[in-house]
Write an enzyme that holds these catalytic residues in place. Structure first.
Site, PDB file in Angstrom:
ATOM      1  N   CYS A  30     -12.374  -2.910  -1.488  1.00  0.00           N
ATOM      2  CA  CYS A  30     -12.970  -2.097  -1.044  1.00  0.00           C
ATOM      3  C   CYS A  30     -12.798  -0.711  -2.005  1.00  0.00           C
ATOM      4  O   CYS A  30     -11.705  -0.365  -2.315  1.00  0.00           O
ATOM      5  CB  CYS A  30     -12.381  -1.347   0.291  1.00  0.00           C
ATOM      6  SG  CYS A  30     -12.865   0.264   0.886  1.00  0.00           S
ATOM      7  N   ASP A  36     -11.341  -7.357   0.702  1.00  0.00           N
ATOM      8  CA  ASP A  36     -12.306  -7.627   1.351  1.00  0.00           C
ATOM      9  C   ASP A  36     -12.442  -9.323   1.064  1.00  0.00           C
ATOM     10  O   ASP A  36     -12.776  -9.673  -0.203  1.00  0.00           O
ATOM     11  CB  ASP A  36     -13.792  -7.125   1.305  1.00  0.00           C
ATOM     12  CG  ASP A  36     -13.469  -5.572   1.762  1.00  0.00           C
ATOM     13  OD1 ASP A  36     -13.094  -5.223   2.906  1.00  0.00           O
ATOM     14  OD2 ASP A  36     -13.920  -4.781   0.747  1.00  0.00           O
ATOM     15  N   SER A  64     -22.015 -24.194 -12.768  1.00  0.00           N
ATOM     16  CA  SER A  64     -21.108 -24.170 -11.533  1.00  0.00           C
ATOM     17  C   SER A  64     -19.937 -23.640 -12.057  1.00  0.00           C
ATOM     18  O   SER A  64     -19.248 -22.723 -11.186  1.00  0.00           O
ATOM     19  CB  SER A  64     -21.131 -25.334 -10.657  1.00  0.00           C
ATOM     20  OG  SER A  64     -20.512 -26.334 -11.462  1.00  0.00           O
ATOM     21  N   GLU A  82     -22.386  -4.575   0.526  1.00  0.00           N
ATOM     22  CA  GLU A  82     -23.747  -4.743   0.097  1.00  0.00           C
ATOM     23  C   GLU A  82     -24.084  -4.751  -1.338  1.00  0.00           C
ATOM     24  O   GLU A  82     -24.908  -5.179  -2.081  1.00  0.00           O
ATOM     25  CB  GLU A  82     -24.837  -3.447   0.817  1.00  0.00           C
ATOM     26  CG  GLU A  82     -24.444  -3.423   2.410  1.00  0.00           C
ATOM     27  CD  GLU A  82     -23.210  -2.844   2.808  1.00  0.00           C
ATOM     28  OE1 GLU A  82     -23.264  -2.440   4.099  1.00  0.00           O
ATOM     29  OE2 GLU A  82     -22.533  -2.316   1.962  1.00  0.00           O
TER      30      GLU A  82
END
Length: 165
Positions: A56, A63, A80, A98
């Protein structure tokens, strides 16, 4: 069809490396790609990263999320292991949920120039609220641009029952 030749794999340096270097902070430069041998065929490539971690930007608290990446390749495919290292590089990176999913999508667009891509982050709750941002992109002036719009406006019309977080 034969396997990959040296020329096709010249930009792939992480795979098979004897000592893996895990970056401490956001590192888009670790992303690598190789040629798509099936450009005559449209198909999805999907990745699920159930151990994604970022910080955060206000509190510094971790998070946790599962990041879902789905794309329809054009000329290139993401390698990958480099994707794993890239996603790991968010571990000490401070950004909102977001922002993380949009950054991931934009970095993959820059690397791959895919026909279509979507990134969905399903973050575990903090303070009793989970945030699940979704973003997508379809190559401009193609049928994939319309597909992106259609998938975005119809995204998550019937959300799954969430009982595991």
């Amino acid at each position: 069809m034969a396997g990959r030749n040296e020329e096709e794999l010249k930009g792939v340096t992480q795979l098979g490396a004897a000592k893996t270097v895990y970056r401490d902070d956001y590192a888009p430069e670790v992303l690598e790609s190789f040629p798509n041998k099936h450009t005559d065929n449209d198909y999805f490539v999907k990745f699920n990263c159930p151990e994604f971690t970022s910080l955060c930007p206000k509190t510094g608290q971790p998070d946790f999320a599962t990041i879902y990446i789905s794309y329809i390749p054009d000329q290139k495919i993401v390698e990958s292991k480099s994707l794993k290292l890239y996603l790991f590089s968010f571990r000490n990176h401070g950004d909102f949920h977001e922002d993380c999913v949009n950054i991931i999508m934009k970095d993959l667009i820059k690397l791959l120039d895919p026909k279509y891509i979507e990134v969905w982050g399903k973050f575990t709750p903090r303070g009793g609220l989970s945030i699940d941002p979704y973003c997508n992109y379809g190559k401009k002036d193609t049928k994939w641009e319309k597909m992106a719009f259609d998938r975005l406006v119809n995204h998550d019309m019937y959300p799954e029952k969430v009982d595991n977080r």
